[in-house]
Design a protein around this motif. Structure first.
Motif, PDB file in Angstrom:
ATOM      1  N   VAL A  13     -22.591  94.048   0.074  1.00 28.09           N
ATOM      2  CA  VAL A  13     -23.550  94.790   0.981  1.00 28.09           C
ATOM      3  C   VAL A  13     -22.584  95.519   1.655  1.00 28.09           C
ATOM      4  O   VAL A  13     -22.893  96.613   2.474  1.00 28.09           O
ATOM      5  CB  VAL A  13     -24.384  93.936   2.175  1.00 28.09           C
ATOM      6  N   PHE A  15     -19.061  98.395   1.698  1.00 28.05           N
ATOM      7  CA  PHE A  15     -19.093  99.807   1.181  1.00 28.05           C
ATOM      8  C   PHE A  15     -18.860  99.476  -0.201  1.00 28.05           C
ATOM      9  O   PHE A  15     -19.562 100.179  -1.080  1.00 28.05           O
ATOM     10  CB  PHE A  15     -17.873 100.499   2.029  1.00 28.05           C
ATOM     11  N   ILE A  16     -17.432  99.146  -0.859  1.00 28.41           N
ATOM     12  CA  ILE A  16     -17.466  99.262  -2.113  1.00 28.41           C
ATOM     13  C   ILE A  16     -18.380  98.318  -2.925  1.00 28.41           C
ATOM     14  O   ILE A  16     -18.736  98.898  -3.771  1.00 28.41           O
ATOM     15  CB  ILE A  16     -15.799  99.115  -2.482  1.00 28.41           C
ATOM     16  N   LEU A  39     -23.330  89.160   5.813  1.00 28.49           N
ATOM     17  CA  LEU A  39     -23.642  90.240   6.794  1.00 28.49           C
ATOM     18  C   LEU A  39     -23.038  90.156   8.057  1.00 28.49           C
ATOM     19  O   LEU A  39     -23.704  90.048   9.170  1.00 28.49           O
ATOM     20  CB  LEU A  39     -25.281  90.030   6.917  1.00 28.49           C
ATOM     21  N   THR A  40     -21.643  90.623   7.927  1.00 27.85           N
ATOM     22  CA  THR A  40     -21.012  90.730   9.383  1.00 27.85           C
ATOM     23  C   THR A  40     -21.424  92.234   9.837  1.00 27.85           C
ATOM     24  O   THR A  40     -22.163  92.731   9.301  1.00 27.85           O
ATOM     25  CB  THR A  40     -19.272  90.825   8.941  1.00 27.85           C
ATOM     26  N   GLY A  61     -24.784  84.241   3.214  1.00 31.91           N
ATOM     27  CA  GLY A  61     -23.792  83.117   3.091  1.00 31.91           C
ATOM     28  C   GLY A  61     -22.405  83.428   3.042  1.00 31.91           C
ATOM     29  O   GLY A  61     -22.088  84.620   2.919  1.00 31.91           O
ATOM     30  N   VAL A  63     -18.330  83.072   2.256  1.00 38.39           N
ATOM     31  CA  VAL A  63     -17.382  82.525   1.239  1.00 38.39           C
ATOM     32  C   VAL A  63     -16.846  81.497   1.536  1.00 38.39           C
ATOM     33  O   VAL A  63     -16.154  80.937   0.532  1.00 38.39           O
ATOM     34  CB  VAL A  63     -16.553  83.814   0.662  1.00 38.39           C
ATOM     35  N   ALA A  85     -15.740  90.281  -0.990  1.00 42.53           N
ATOM     36  CA  ALA A  85     -15.752  89.881   0.234  1.00 42.53           C
ATOM     37  C   ALA A  85     -14.568  89.703   1.344  1.00 42.53           C
ATOM     38  O   ALA A  85     -13.760  89.166   0.892  1.00 42.53           O
ATOM     39  CB  ALA A  85     -16.670  88.586   0.464  1.00 42.53           C
ATOM     40  N   SER A  88     -11.910  94.004   6.395  1.00 51.21           N
ATOM     41  CA  SER A  88     -11.289  95.094   5.672  1.00 51.21           C
ATOM     42  C   SER A  88     -10.452  96.387   6.862  1.00 51.21           C
ATOM     43  O   SER A  88      -9.939  97.036   6.464  1.00 51.21           O
ATOM     44  CB  SER A  88     -12.340  95.850   4.808  1.00 51.21           C
ATOM     45  N   THR A 103     -11.552  84.596   6.390  1.00 49.37           N
ATOM     46  CA  THR A 103     -12.319  85.119   5.310  1.00 49.37           C
ATOM     47  C   THR A 103     -11.314  85.421   4.101  1.00 49.37           C
ATOM     48  O   THR A 103     -11.574  85.138   3.004  1.00 49.37           O
ATOM     49  CB  THR A 103     -12.948  86.478   5.678  1.00 49.37           C
ATOM     50  N   SER A 126      -8.522  93.630  -4.318  1.00 50.41           N
ATOM     51  CA  SER A 126      -7.386  93.866  -3.495  1.00 50.41           C
ATOM     52  C   SER A 126      -7.048  95.469  -3.172  1.00 50.41           C
ATOM     53  O   SER A 126      -7.672  96.452  -3.850  1.00 50.41           O
ATOM     54  CB  SER A 126      -6.112  93.143  -3.927  1.00 50.41           C
ATOM     55  N   TYR A 154      -4.011  92.459   8.331  1.00 50.77           N
ATOM     56  CA  TYR A 154      -4.847  92.745   7.100  1.00 50.77           C
ATOM     57  C   TYR A 154      -4.250  92.725   5.870  1.00 50.77           C
ATOM     58  O   TYR A 154      -4.607  91.918   4.927  1.00 50.77           O
ATOM     59  CB  TYR A 154      -5.725  94.009   7.353  1.00 50.77           C
ATOM     60  N   LYS A 193     -13.837 103.560   9.663  1.00 49.30           N
ATOM     61  CA  LYS A 193     -12.914 104.469   9.075  1.00 49.30           C
ATOM     62  C   LYS A 193     -12.595 105.693   8.926  1.00 49.30           C
ATOM     63  O   LYS A 193     -13.776 106.640   9.209  1.00 49.30           O
ATOM     64  CB  LYS A 193     -13.348 103.831   7.167  1.00 49.30           C
TER      65      LYS A 193
HETATM   66  P1  NAD Z   1     -16.329  96.422   4.076  1.00 44.45           P
HETATM   67  O1  NAD Z   1     -15.706  96.058   5.266  1.00 44.45           O
HETATM   68  O2  NAD Z   1     -17.183  97.688   4.083  1.00 44.45           O
HETATM   69  O3  NAD Z   1     -17.159  95.206   3.399  1.00 44.45           O
HETATM   70  C1  NAD Z   1     -16.856  93.900   3.374  1.00 44.45           C
HETATM   71  C2  NAD Z   1     -18.238  93.201   3.085  1.00 44.45           C
HETATM   72  O4  NAD Z   1     -18.199  91.610   3.087  1.00 44.45           O
HETATM   73  C3  NAD Z   1     -19.269  93.263   4.159  1.00 44.45           C
HETATM   74  O5  NAD Z   1     -20.584  93.255   3.630  1.00 44.45           O
HETATM   75  C4  NAD Z   1     -19.217  91.710   4.854  1.00 44.45           C
HETATM   76  O6  NAD Z   1     -20.387  91.394   5.507  1.00 44.45           O
HETATM   77  C5  NAD Z   1     -18.718  90.981   3.874  1.00 44.45           C
HETATM   78  N1  NAD Z   1     -18.231  89.802   4.347  1.00 44.45           N
HETATM   79  C6  NAD Z   1     -17.061  89.705   5.244  1.00 44.45           C
HETATM   80  N2  NAD Z   1     -16.617  88.427   5.547  1.00 44.45           N
HETATM   81  C7  NAD Z   1     -17.471  87.697   4.723  1.00 44.45           C
HETATM   82  C8  NAD Z   1     -17.635  86.414   4.451  1.00 44.45           C
HETATM   83  N3  NAD Z   1     -16.612  85.573   5.274  1.00 44.45           N
HETATM   84  N4  NAD Z   1     -18.355  85.535   3.701  1.00 44.45           N
HETATM   85  C9  NAD Z   1     -19.179  86.619   2.989  1.00 44.45           C
HETATM   86  N5  NAD Z   1     -19.095  88.001   2.979  1.00 44.45           N
HETATM   87  C10 NAD Z   1     -18.247  88.549   4.011  1.00 44.45           C
HETATM   88  O7  NAD Z   1     -15.108  96.491   2.764  1.00 44.45           O
HETATM   89  P2  NAD Z   1     -14.729  97.633   1.661  1.00 44.45           P
HETATM   90  O8  NAD Z   1     -14.111  98.823   2.236  1.00 44.45           O
HETATM   91  O9  NAD Z   1     -16.246  97.732   1.151  1.00 44.45           O
HETATM   92  O10 NAD Z   1     -13.847  96.417   1.117  1.00 44.45           O
HETATM   93  C11 NAD Z   1     -14.132  95.595  -0.063  1.00 44.45           C
HETATM   94  C12 NAD Z   1     -12.987  94.993  -0.632  1.00 44.45           C
HETATM   95  O11 NAD Z   1     -12.018  96.042  -1.485  1.00 44.45           O
HETATM   96  C13 NAD Z   1     -12.071  94.339   0.217  1.00 44.45           C
HETATM   97  O12 NAD Z   1     -11.696  93.184  -0.362  1.00 44.45           O
HETATM   98  C14 NAD Z   1     -10.746  95.248   0.634  1.00 44.45           C
HETATM   99  O13 NAD Z   1      -9.980  94.421   0.928  1.00 44.45           O
HETATM  100  C15 NAD Z   1     -10.801  96.051  -0.816  1.00 44.45           C
HETATM  101  N6  NAD Z   1     -10.205  97.201  -0.890  1.00 44.45           N
HETATM  102  C16 NAD Z   1     -10.832  98.316   0.025  1.00 44.45           C
HETATM  103  C17 NAD Z   1     -10.138  99.646  -0.054  1.00 44.45           C
HETATM  104  C18 NAD Z   1     -11.099 100.671   0.812  1.00 44.45           C
HETATM  105  O14 NAD Z   1     -10.475 101.822   0.590  1.00 44.45           O
HETATM  106  N7  NAD Z   1     -12.027 100.621   1.622  1.00 44.45           N
HETATM  107  C19 NAD Z   1      -9.141  99.797  -0.802  1.00 44.45           C
HETATM  108  C20 NAD Z   1      -8.608  98.926  -1.469  1.00 44.45           C
HETATM  109  C21 NAD Z   1      -9.203  97.625  -1.317  1.00 44.45           C
END
Ligand code: NAD
Ligand code: TDX
Length: 338
Positions: A13, A15-16, A39-40, A61, A63, A85, A88, A103, A126, A154, A193
């Protein structure tokens, strides 16, 4: 190529994750998706609007909860895991590292144990931040051989998680792959962001906020290109292997803000400088030769200005999606000194 039948997407749910789910449902009709997300604050359930409920299930749920993870895998006959998850946001990790350790490290451990127990493929999502930063003028870019030297709580937590993934491959033979991607931009990104914050600041009558002097350099990639790369690795990548993902999109923060101001018809100096992050990384840059060579992956969004313009449009036309959380996020930024 391997085609997942019941794909478990943790953090689907976010971003990525949600961009990935949308792309998989649109492009791979044989694949059913199960999202596991606690759903944080970072998850906006409105991101799932319009998706075909027949094609995916949402399990709320954590992780870090092995029973929840096991029952999800059994109930939905999961055959493959993509692990997004995570906590981030670097600024939050500096303010309060605890949930990042839990997490990102413990949660990855629980997911790896599940992959091992059920014999599932596991893809670790990652970041390039595990490699630390580069000097502004350094001709070098990160490669799969670069040493891990993370800077923030982080990035250190993501580095620790990646090392667990490698250990599960070497020790237990769990089928794993890892991708380390640079900064993503596009729709559904949280307004904490950089890019969405500046766009929504302008749309809500606030001034953009640039950290330090805006000298930081990030290697921007459109989220659709990252998601397609992750699918390619999942289905055709070699087990035990790491792939860097990047689209040759280096721009300074100042430059990106200048483009946003221009696209939105604001004066070039209409922003505030705020204190930089503690331990701020200077520059990230990705050499994506391996994924290009081995998997034939290529970014499709090669015009950053056009991608940025489309992103501005998305936030302009999806105010219902971001307005409810905007105030809260700006309050948190204020407390953090940004
Ligand atoms: P985000 O913060 O937008 O989304 C994270 C999601 O994980 C949320 O839906 C949240 O509810 C869920 N979550 C958090 N803790 C949880 C838990 N304990 N159990 C279950 N769900 C949980 O993050 P994002 O930007 O979409 O990044 C996703 C992944 O990609 C991350 O692993 C991040 O390290 C990696 N990443 C992000 C970027 C970037 O530019 N945004 C770049 C490289 C890698
Ligand atoms: O308001 C801001 N003003 C500003 O100048 C914000 C929020 C950020 N910045 C600067 C700091 C950085 O130099 O912009 C740059 C990008 O900042 P973020 O959007 O917070 O991203 P970054 O810290 O680079 O990390 C992102 O990319 C790698 C993601 O949040 C991570 O999850 C991912 O691993």
């Amino acid at each position: 190529a391997y085609e997942p039948h019941n794909l478990l997407v943790t953090g689907g749910v976010g971003f990525i994750g949600v961009n990935f789910v949308r792309q998989v449902l649109a492009e791979h009709p044989e694949t059913h998706v199960v999202i596991l997300d606690s759903l944080t604050y970072a998850a906006n359930p409105a991101s799932l609007a319009g998706l075909d409920r027949e094609r995916f299930d949402l399990v709320r749920g954590d992780v870090c909860d092995p029973d929840r993870v096991a029952s999800t895998i059994e109930d939905y006959r999961v055959d493959c895991i993509v692990h997004f998850a995570a906590e981030s946001h670097n600024d939050n990790s500096i303010e309060a590292p605890d949930p990042f350790i839990r997490t990102n490290i413990y949660g990855t451990y629980i997911m790896l144990q599940a992959a091992r127990r059920y014999g599932l493929r596991f893809h670790q999502v990652s970041t390039d931040e595990v490699y630390g930063d580069l000097d502004y003028t350094d001709p070098a870019r990160f490669t799969e051989e670069s040493p891990y030297r993370p800077s923030s709580p982080y990035s250190a937590s993501k580095a620790a998680a990646d090392q667990l993934v490698r250990a599960w491959w070497r020790t237990y033979g769990t089928q794993v792959t890892i991708s380390n991607c640079s900064n993503n931009y596009g729709p559904y990104q949280h307004v904490e962001k950089f890019i969405p914050r500046q766009i929504t600041n302008i749309l809500s009558g606030r001034r953009p906020r640039l950290y330090g002097e805006g000298k930081g350099v990030r290697d921007w990639i459109h989220v659709d290109d990252d998601c397609r790369a992750i699918w390619d690795i999942l289905t055709r990548g070699r087990s035990g292997r790491t792939y860097l993902i990047g689209a040759d999109g280096e721009h300074s923060d100042r430059e990106v803000l200048g483009m946003i101001l221009q696209i939105m018809g604001r004066p070039a100096h209409d922003y505030d400088l705020v204190p930089d992050r503690l331990g701020a990384d200077r520059r990230y840059a990705i050499d994506a030769s391996r994924i290009r060579r081995e998997l034939g992956w290529r970014p499709r969004h090669t015009d950053f200005a056009a991608g940025l313009e489309a992103t501005v449009d998305w936030y302009r036309t999806h105010q219902d999606w971001w307005r409810p959380g905007k105030e809260r996020t700006e309050e948190r930024c204020r407390v953090q000194g940004h």
